[in-house]
Design an enzyme around this catalytic site. Structure first.
Site, short mmCIF file in Angstrom:
data_model
loop_
_atom_site.label_atom_id
_atom_site.label_comp_id
_atom_site.label_asym_id
_atom_site.label_seq_id
_atom_site.Cartn_x
_atom_site.Cartn_y
_atom_site.Cartn_z
N LYS A 147 101.08 67.18 38.33
CA LYS A 147 101.34 68.36 39.16
C LYS A 147 102.57 68.16 40.06
O LYS A 147 102.89 67.01 40.42
CB LYS A 147 100.09 68.72 39.97
CG LYS A 147 99.72 67.71 41.04
CD LYS A 147 98.31 67.89 41.59
CE LYS A 147 98.17 69.00 42.59
NZ LYS A 147 96.91 68.82 43.41
N SER A 198 94.25 73.02 43.74
CA SER A 198 95.68 73.15 43.68
C SER A 198 96.29 72.67 42.37
O SER A 198 97.44 73.00 42.08
CB SER A 198 96.32 72.38 44.84
OG SER A 198 95.99 71.00 44.77
N SER A 258 90.65 70.06 44.19
CA SER A 258 91.86 70.46 43.47
C SER A 258 91.98 69.93 42.05
O SER A 258 92.80 70.42 41.28
CB SER A 258 93.10 70.06 44.27
OG SER A 258 93.28 70.99 45.30
C1 LIG Z 1 91.22 86.79 54.85
C2 LIG Z 1 91.93 85.48 54.99
C3 LIG Z 1 91.40 84.46 54.09
C4 LIG Z 1 92.22 83.19 54.03
C5 LIG Z 1 91.64 82.12 54.90
C6 LIG Z 1 92.19 80.78 54.56
C7 LIG Z 1 91.42 79.73 55.29
C8 LIG Z 1 91.49 78.44 54.59
C9 LIG Z 1 90.32 78.27 53.72
C10 LIG Z 1 90.22 77.29 52.82
C11 LIG Z 1 91.28 76.31 52.60
C12 LIG Z 1 90.83 75.12 51.85
C13 LIG Z 1 91.03 75.24 50.40
C14 LIG Z 1 91.04 73.88 49.78
C15 LIG Z 1 91.56 73.95 48.39
C16 LIG Z 1 91.69 72.64 47.70
C17 LIG Z 1 92.40 71.59 48.47
C18 LIG Z 1 92.73 70.39 47.63
N1 LIG Z 1 94.01 70.02 47.65
O1 LIG Z 1 91.88 69.72 47.06
#
Ligand SMILES: CCCCCCCC/C=C\CCCCCCCC(N)=O
Length: 531
Positions: free
Chosen positions: A132, A207, A231
């Site tokens: 990636k 990701s 991810s």
């Molecule tokens: C209405 C707004 C919605 C958006 C809110 C965003 C808040 C953040 C929420 C989750 C973020 C974490 C996602 C993790 C994804 C994977 C990460 C990884 N590199 O393994």
């Protein structure tokens, strides 16, 4: 009186849950109208080289049944044919790879190195792989989906890439990610959006979403992803391939951008293999793992499935903020139980850890750092910072370099507990208790099976309305356990579904053995096009 209050709270909770469910159904229906199903299919796989596992290709190249050059051209042709449709691969090095394939063939042709030595020291000689765009390959872009980094060319390989080159594998290119790898749909302003090979209107996950779709569509022999909240496993789930997040610190995180800020985050983050065939997971892990950890992991030690104890839980006990687990995913558990019983006389035990209902707050709290750069600083490529409010305003006018979700994540950064406050301490100790309980249960000879994600691939942008669904995978990162996603067929919409299996730290071999077993039993990767 107390009884009345608790009844009231229960009803209120159920009412709110119902309301959330209705909103979710409405949003899903709305998105199905916005992204009308594109009935076109991926071009068929006509070249059987694309169907072989990476290990089989390596064996065929080593023994002269195939040349590395031929294998490489097969994958290059497939990328040229399919990538314009799904946008998985975002940078390539075809000419350099051709030279390296020629050299690999030359080594074999001269016969100067005995076959056994080649197999031991260069187990992937001549086999092309992808990684990636946050795990660098020398001389290719290293952007992590950040516009600030679009001209950043890597001066060196990540350690895992260097290890794979040492093992004879040939880097072919880079695959798409979410902005700064911190979202579970792969779309950014450097490379655009990737599309799911099973249904182009659906997400590929994130990701490592480019890698998930790249593997599903057979664009490289195997891939490498990274995972701090799911991810590797979410894209593997959405694209129906295998993906393994290894035990903490077993694989060097060197080169990955962004780098973990705390030692804890370094423990949660894992780089690992993504591939179509379960048999490839162990040999790839053996190549990329730190030599110091290989002894502890005993990856070559055979696993007798009949001696493994199986535990499972079908859902997180239905937390508020997370979608309910789809029935077809729940139905996988009785299928697994019946198979284990019939094939091995194993009785899998159902368990119910209530703390899983708090997976999202547990992940956010345990990811907190006492100091160091914030997400908004990372978005400025650690060169100053950005103002998320100004950027959001610019975003509404179509003038921001950032994705909406990255800006929303900056704002989310400010919410919840503060590092070290009483809520934070409570959530850290809740995580510790959950970890102890699970490790006590599975011990040295057990595994725990859990949904990788509550629903099959949503439509593009739909995750914004269910951001916390990632917590099914995220919880395993903060528990510090190895976790493997296993594809288990397609749902009624033709989208991949599956489960994750976890084991005690350094017992990766149990997860990998279960992956091989379930692949035999349930079929594993199903190509997204005819063959
Ligand atoms: C209405 C707004 C919605 C958006 C809110 C965003 C808040 C953040 C929420 C989750 C973020 C974490 C996602 C993790 C994804 C994977 C990460 C990884 N590199 O393994």
């Amino acid at each position: 009186m107390e009884k009345n209050t608790s009844n009231f709270q229960r009803y209120l909770k159920q009412f709110i849950k119902l309301l959330f469910g209705l909103v979710e159904c409405f949003v899903h229906w709305l998105f199905s109208k916005i992204y009308r199903k594109d009935e076109s299919k991926l071009p068929p796989i006509e070249d059987f080289i694309l169907m072989d596992s990476a290990s089989t290709l390596a064996m065929k190249i080593r023994t002269g049944k195939l040349t590395s050059e031929k294998v490489l051209e097969s994958f290059i042709d497939r990328i040229k044919q399919v990538n314009p449709i799904i946008n998985s691969v975002v940078a390539t090095r075809f000419d350099e790879a051709r030279k390296e394939a020629k050299s690999a063939d030359e080594i074999i042709r001269t016969g100067l190195i005995p076959l056994e030595k080649l197999e031991k020291e260069k187990p992937f000689l001549g086999v092309p792989f992808t990684t990636k765009d946050c795990i660098p390959i020398k001389d290719l872009i290293h952007s992590s989906g950040l516009v600030h980094r679009r001209n950043n060319i890597s001066e060196e390989d990540a350690k895992v890439v260097a290890s794979l080159r040492n093992a004879g594998a040939i880097p072919l290119g880079l695959t798409n990610v979410s902005e700064l790898c911190m979202w579970w749909e792969s779309s950014n302003n450097v490379h655009g959006r990737s599309r799911n090979p099973y249904d182009f209107s659906r997400i590929v996950g994130g990701s490592s979403g480019g890698e998930g779709s790249c593997q599903a569509a057979a664009l490289s022999a195997f891939g490498i992803g990274s995972d701090i909240g799911g991810s590797i496993r979410m894209p593997s789930f959405f694209n129906g391939v295998f993906g393994h997040k290894p035990s903490p610190l077993t694989v060097p995180n060197h080169g990955q951008y962004p780098q973990p800020i705390t030692e804890e985050q370094n423990i949660f983050l894992g780089i690992g293999p993504m591939c179509r065939r379960a048999e490839d997971l162990t040999p790839i892990l053996k190549v990329i793992a730190n030599k110091s950890h290989l002894e502890m992991m005993r990856l070559d030690e055979p696993v007798d499935i009949q001696k493994v104890r199986f535990f499972y839980q079908e859902s997180d006990t239905d937390s508020f903020l997370v979608s309910p687990v789809a029935q077809e995913i729940k139905d996988l558990f009785p299928k697994i139980c019946i198979y284990l019983n019939k094939a091995h006389g194993i009785k899998a035990s159902k368990v119910s850890f209530k703390s899983f209902g708090k997976s999202a707050p547990l992940w956010f709290a345990n990811m907190k750092a006492p100091s160091g750069p914030k997400f908004k600083d990372q978005l400025a490529n650690l060169d100053g910072t950005i103002n998320p409010y100004v950027e959001l305003l610019k975003w509404t006018l179509g003038m921001s370099q950032h994705t909406f979700v990255a800006l929303a994540t900056c704002l989310a950064d400010k919410t919840g507990c503060k590092y070290g406050d009483s809520d934070h301490q409570k959530l850290v100790s809740m995580r510790n208790d959950l970890k102890n309980d699970i490790l006590d249960l599975i011990g040295d000879d057990g595994v725990f099976i859990y949904p990788t994600h509550p629903t099959s691939a949503p439509y593009h942008n739909e995750p914004i309305f269910k951001p916390f669904n990632f917590s099914y995978t995220g919880i395993m990162n903060i528990l510090g356990v190895p976790a493997t996603h296993i594809p288990m067929g397609l749902d009624k919409n033709g989208l991949p579904i599956g489960v994750q299996v976890i084991a005690k730290p350094n017992n990766d071999r149990l997860c990998l053995a279960v992956a091989r077993e379930f692949e035999k039993a349930f079929g594993g990767w199903e190509p997204p096009s005819t063959v």
